[in-house]
Design an enzyme around this catalytic site. Structure first.
Site, PDB file in Angstrom:
ATOM      1  N   GLU A  18       1.717   6.383  -7.139  1.00 42.17           N
ATOM      2  CA  GLU A  18       0.057   6.818  -7.348  1.00 42.17           C
ATOM      3  C   GLU A  18       0.278   9.151  -7.235  1.00 42.17           C
ATOM      4  O   GLU A  18       0.353   9.220  -8.194  1.00 42.17           O
ATOM      5  CB  GLU A  18      -0.887   6.643  -6.735  1.00 42.17           C
TER       6      GLU A  18
ATOM      7  N   TYR B 107       1.103  -1.486   0.044  1.00 36.65           N
ATOM      8  CA  TYR B 107       0.296  -0.263   0.077  1.00 36.65           C
ATOM      9  C   TYR B 107       0.584   1.251  -0.053  1.00 36.65           C
ATOM     10  O   TYR B 107       0.684   2.539  -0.841  1.00 36.65           O
ATOM     11  CB  TYR B 107      -0.655   0.326   0.761  1.00 36.65           C
TER      12      TYR B 107
END
Length: 226
Positions: free
Chosen positions: A165, A158
């Site tokens: 991102e 994550y």
């Protein structure tokens, strides 16, 4: 004294169960293809990570688009996943594949950046594990390794995926002004600064809560078995 035991959950219909097994199995296969391409391109291509978006970007875009089905699954009650977190995760991925990398596939800081590869590796491993786990579990198997990866791997995957991102969105702010317009540049900036951090926090803490719930259940079952 009233009986406080919860009523057993009704068994899933064979049709719904079969559909979910098929959906998860197909999704696992598609993400494995994406992940394999990313790794192979980085290792075998003359330009390494710079060739990942040209070879894999279009496939990744449509594979991720397919995940929009999960929003419908949650909304219609086909699965028990919470709608809000499901929507947030799918929307954040849509923002990347449609609103960033699809616009700038040849930008050295975006589509041809090593960060694009790190993002797809994080996505690929996460989704291969998740979809494979659900497909096998719904088929009556208990994949211990996939179970461990599902509820432990996110500690690394994550942060890697989210930071990748955010970096790609940040690097697209400047090019967006030239390619689309100043309004889009400001929209991306507002998203990465104002929306992305709290959304990432909610998704990460949701997985932490899921892990605690699963670990408590395992501990309780282990105690009963002794």
């Amino acid at each position: 004294m009233a009986d406080t035991k919860k009523a057993p959950r009704p068994a899933s219909s064979p049709l719904k169960n079969g559909y979910l097994v098929l959906y998860n199995a197909v999704s696992a296969g598609l993400w494995l293809t994406v992940l394999s391409r990313v790794i192979a391109t980085n290792l075998l291509s003359a330009n390494g990570a710079a060739d990942v978006c040209p070879t894999t970007g279009e496939l990744c875009k449509w594979v991720q688009t397919l995940a929009g089905m999960e929003v419908l699954h949650s909304l219609l009650g086909i699965v028990r996943a919470p709608f809000v977190t499901t929507f947030m995760q799918v929307f954040s991925r849509y923002a990347i594949v449609w609103g960033v990398t699809d616009l700038f596939p040849n930008d050295p800081a975006i589509g041809r950046s090593p960060v694009y590869s790190s993002m797809l590796v994080a996505w690929g491993v996460t989704e291969v594990v998740r979809y494979s786990y659900f497909a096998l579990t719904l088929s009556g198997f208990e994949p211990k390794f996939l179970h461990w990866m599902r509820y432990h791997g996110f500690f690394v995957l994550y942060p890697l995926g989210i930071s990748s991102e955010a970096w790609l969105i940040w690097k697209s702010v400047g090019p967006a002004e030239q390619a689309v317009g100043e309004w889009y540049s400001w929209l991306l900036l507002a998203y990465v600064v104002g929306v992305y951090p709290p959304s990432a926090y909610i998704l990460y803490t949701h997985m932490m809560a899921q892990r605690r719930k699963v670990m408590r259940a395992l501990k309780a079952n282990s105690g009963k078995a002794q």
